[in-house]
Structures are given as C-alpha cells and as structure tokens.
Design a protein around this motif. Structure first.
Motif, PDB file in Angstrom:
ATOM      1  N   LEU A  34      49.084  -1.336 -22.266  1.00 40.13           N
ATOM      2  CA  LEU A  34      47.855  -0.699 -21.875  1.00 40.13           C
ATOM      3  C   LEU A  34      47.491   0.534 -22.362  1.00 40.13           C
ATOM      4  O   LEU A  34      46.477   0.916 -22.623  1.00 40.13           O
ATOM      5  N   GLY A  35      48.459   1.161 -22.596  1.00 42.57           N
ATOM      6  CA  GLY A  35      48.582   2.701 -23.133  1.00 42.57           C
ATOM      7  C   GLY A  35      48.483   3.659 -22.030  1.00 42.57           C
ATOM      8  O   GLY A  35      47.889   4.484 -22.265  1.00 42.57           O
ATOM      9  N   CYS A  36      48.681   3.186 -20.971  1.00 43.37           N
ATOM     10  CA  CYS A  36      48.368   3.948 -19.641  1.00 43.37           C
ATOM     11  C   CYS A  36      48.994   3.702 -18.559  1.00 43.37           C
ATOM     12  O   CYS A  36      49.338   2.364 -18.323  1.00 43.37           O
ATOM     13  N   ASN A  37      49.106   4.240 -17.363  1.00 44.81           N
ATOM     14  CA  ASN A  37      49.695   3.974 -16.075  1.00 44.81           C
ATOM     15  C   ASN A  37      48.698   2.473 -15.637  1.00 44.81           C
ATOM     16  O   ASN A  37      47.537   2.980 -15.597  1.00 44.81           O
ATOM     17  N   PRO A  38      49.239   1.658 -15.259  1.00 39.87           N
ATOM     18  CA  PRO A  38      48.473   0.424 -14.629  1.00 39.87           C
ATOM     19  C   PRO A  38      47.227   0.793 -13.342  1.00 39.87           C
ATOM     20  O   PRO A  38      46.484   0.490 -13.363  1.00 39.87           O
ATOM     21  N   LEU A  39      47.618   2.169 -12.868  1.00 36.31           N
ATOM     22  CA  LEU A  39      46.873   2.560 -11.826  1.00 36.31           C
ATOM     23  C   LEU A  39      45.271   3.209 -12.437  1.00 36.31           C
ATOM     24  O   LEU A  39      44.436   3.096 -11.788  1.00 36.31           O
ATOM     25  N   ASN A  40      45.725   3.667 -13.667  1.00 35.30           N
ATOM     26  CA  ASN A  40      44.357   4.224 -14.306  1.00 35.30           C
ATOM     27  C   ASN A  40      43.180   3.229 -14.516  1.00 35.30           C
ATOM     28  O   ASN A  40      42.266   3.665 -14.853  1.00 35.30           O
ATOM     29  N   ILE A  41      43.360   1.783 -14.599  1.00 34.56           N
ATOM     30  CA  ILE A  41      42.753   0.877 -14.901  1.00 34.56           C
ATOM     31  C   ILE A  41      41.276   0.877 -14.071  1.00 34.56           C
ATOM     32  O   ILE A  41      40.129   0.613 -14.237  1.00 34.56           O
ATOM     33  N   PHE A  42      41.512   1.486 -12.712  1.00 35.86           N
ATOM     34  CA  PHE A  42      40.554   1.663 -11.846  1.00 35.86           C
ATOM     35  C   PHE A  42      39.704   2.708 -11.856  1.00 35.86           C
ATOM     36  O   PHE A  42      38.593   3.063 -10.990  1.00 35.86           O
ATOM     37  N   GLY A  43      39.872   3.827 -12.544  1.00 34.92           N
ATOM     38  CA  GLY A  43      39.365   5.014 -12.623  1.00 34.92           C
ATOM     39  C   GLY A  43      39.823   5.990 -11.307  1.00 34.92           C
ATOM     40  O   GLY A  43      40.632   5.578 -10.831  1.00 34.92           O
ATOM     41  N   ASP A  44      39.128   7.130 -11.086  1.00 30.46           N
ATOM     42  CA  ASP A  44      39.466   7.977  -9.919  1.00 30.46           C
ATOM     43  C   ASP A  44      39.276   7.305  -8.649  1.00 30.46           C
ATOM     44  O   ASP A  44      39.828   7.582  -7.798  1.00 30.46           O
ATOM     45  N   THR A  45      38.154   6.574  -8.589  1.00 31.19           N
ATOM     46  CA  THR A  45      37.573   6.147  -7.407  1.00 31.19           C
ATOM     47  C   THR A  45      37.626   4.819  -7.032  1.00 31.19           C
ATOM     48  O   THR A  45      37.067   4.290  -6.127  1.00 31.19           O
ATOM     49  N   TYR A  46      38.324   4.237  -7.763  1.00 25.57           N
ATOM     50  CA  TYR A  46      38.772   2.534  -7.655  1.00 25.57           C
ATOM     51  C   TYR A  46      37.483   1.931  -7.506  1.00 25.57           C
ATOM     52  O   TYR A  46      37.270   0.831  -6.782  1.00 25.57           O
ATOM     53  N   ASP A  47      36.628   2.290  -8.473  1.00 18.61           N
ATOM     54  CA  ASP A  47      35.249   1.417  -8.652  1.00 18.61           C
ATOM     55  C   ASP A  47      35.035   0.974 -10.000  1.00 18.61           C
ATOM     56  O   ASP A  47      33.883   0.450 -10.112  1.00 18.61           O
ATOM     57  N   THR A  48      35.924   1.178 -10.859  1.00 18.18           N
ATOM     58  CA  THR A  48      35.599   0.857 -12.331  1.00 18.18           C
ATOM     59  C   THR A  48      36.176  -0.748 -12.329  1.00 18.18           C
ATOM     60  O   THR A  48      37.541  -1.067 -11.796  1.00 18.18           O
ATOM     61  N   ILE A  49      35.662  -1.576 -12.770  1.00 17.80           N
ATOM     62  CA  ILE A  49      35.944  -3.023 -12.991  1.00 17.80           C
ATOM     63  C   ILE A  49      36.862  -2.962 -14.438  1.00 17.80           C
ATOM     64  O   ILE A  49      36.182  -2.670 -15.421  1.00 17.80           O
ATOM     65  N   PRO A  50      38.139  -3.528 -14.379  1.00 10.38           N
ATOM     66  CA  PRO A  50      39.007  -3.542 -15.679  1.00 10.38           C
ATOM     67  C   PRO A  50      38.225  -4.675 -16.330  1.00 10.38           C
ATOM     68  O   PRO A  50      37.853  -5.469 -16.026  1.00 10.38           O
ATOM     69  N   SER A  51      38.773  -4.498 -17.942  1.00  6.66           N
ATOM     70  CA  SER A  51      38.183  -5.270 -18.746  1.00  6.66           C
ATOM     71  C   SER A  51      39.255  -6.728 -18.720  1.00  6.66           C
ATOM     72  O   SER A  51      40.169  -6.833 -18.060  1.00  6.66           O
ATOM     73  N   ILE A  52      38.650  -7.933 -19.253  1.00  5.43           N
ATOM     74  CA  ILE A  52      39.269  -9.102 -19.140  1.00  5.43           C
ATOM     75  C   ILE A  52      40.620  -9.052 -19.790  1.00  5.43           C
ATOM     76  O   ILE A  52      41.759  -9.489 -19.336  1.00  5.43           O
ATOM     77  N   THR A  53      40.886  -8.376 -20.823  1.00  2.00           N
ATOM     78  CA  THR A  53      41.878  -8.078 -21.543  1.00  2.00           C
ATOM     79  C   THR A  53      43.165  -7.411 -20.932  1.00  2.00           C
ATOM     80  O   THR A  53      44.188  -7.982 -20.583  1.00  2.00           O
ATOM     81  N   VAL A  54      42.451  -6.417 -19.759  1.00  4.23           N
ATOM     82  CA  VAL A  54      43.504  -5.701 -18.871  1.00  4.23           C
ATOM     83  C   VAL A  54      43.869  -6.616 -17.921  1.00  4.23           C
ATOM     84  O   VAL A  54      44.974  -6.814 -17.626  1.00  4.23           O
ATOM     85  N   MET A  55      42.577  -7.628 -17.439  1.00  9.54           N
ATOM     86  CA  MET A  55      43.169  -8.341 -16.246  1.00  9.54           C
ATOM     87  C   MET A  55      44.370  -9.299 -16.797  1.00  9.54           C
ATOM     88  O   MET A  55      45.064  -9.791 -16.046  1.00  9.54           O
ATOM     89  N   VAL A  56      43.940  -9.944 -17.752  1.00 12.08           N
ATOM     90  CA  VAL A  56      44.906 -11.076 -18.423  1.00 12.08           C
ATOM     91  C   VAL A  56      46.242 -10.266 -18.684  1.00 12.08           C
ATOM     92  O   VAL A  56      47.293 -10.877 -18.265  1.00 12.08           O
ATOM     93  N   ALA A  57      46.251  -9.088 -19.153  1.00 15.70           N
ATOM     94  CA  ALA A  57      47.799  -8.156 -19.394  1.00 15.70           C
ATOM     95  C   ALA A  57      48.467  -8.234 -18.048  1.00 15.70           C
ATOM     96  O   ALA A  57      49.636  -8.303 -17.824  1.00 15.70           O
ATOM     97  N   ILE A  58      47.507  -7.699 -17.007  1.00 13.83           N
ATOM     98  CA  ILE A  58      48.399  -7.542 -15.624  1.00 13.83           C
ATOM     99  C   ILE A  58      48.959  -9.057 -15.212  1.00 13.83           C
ATOM    100  O   ILE A  58      49.878  -9.262 -14.748  1.00 13.83           O
TER     101      ILE A  58
END
Length: 116
Positions: A34-58
C-alpha cells in the motif's frame, strides 16, 4: 488473561468460510504493497472508503495465516464471491474494521466512537 480471545474473524464468501487475521508478517507485507500504514486507508476520521484495490490487498494479506496458498488472483475471486452473495463493496469496510480489531491494529470496539 482469564479467557481465550479469538485473533481472527470468520468471513463468508459464496459457499465457503475463511478465517481472516493480520499478523505482523502480513501487516508488513501490506504496508509495502500500500505504501502506507494500513490504518491510513480510512483517513483521519475513519470516514474515507478505501479503494477496491486496497480492499482486495487487505483481504489477500488477511487470508495468508490460516488459508495457505491463497494467491492474489484467489483473493480477487473470493472478493467477487462476496459481492455475488449480495454484499456491496462498502459492506467490506466493516469487515476490515473488525479484522483490524481482532488483529490488534485498533482497540476492540466497546460501543464508543473515537473522539476527534
């Protein structure tokens, strides 16, 4: 501790059930991918929806400990089976959050939301 804590979650996709868990090895692999900490996929407020690419990687990373030999292509197929069963991609966000809790990345939810 007085009781055993499950460190994995059960995940249903199609007619199959999988155990999902992120251990340190899979988290490091995921960070590199991902190039980042897996926690960063949601942004600061946990309201960002991760991309399908990220979801499948997880999903792929979380399948590694208990489901040996699962490839990224298998993870795509499993995600498709999850969607084909009537789930939406946005439903997978709650799977990720539960997975993060059971894997020790975020505290277990006790009904309280994180204060900003």
């Amino acid at each position: 501790k007085e009781f055993f804590i499950m460190n994995y979650i059960d995940f249903e996709a199609g007619d199959k059930s999988y155990k999902l868990r992120l251990n340190t090895r899979s988290i490091v692999m995921l960070e590199k991918q991902l190039g980042c900490n897996p926690l960063n996929i949601f942004g600061d407020t946990y309201d960002t929806i991760p991309s399908i690419t990220v979801m499948v990687a997880i999903l792929h990373a979380s399948l590694q400990q208990y489901n040996h030999g699962i490839t990224m292509n298998d993870a795509y197929d499993i995600f498709d089976e999850y969607l084909d069963a009537g789930n939406a991609a946005t439903d997978f966000v709650s799977v990720i959050l539960e997975l993060y809790q059971h894997s020790g990345l975020v505290p277990k939810d006790n009904g309280k939301e994180k204060n900003a």
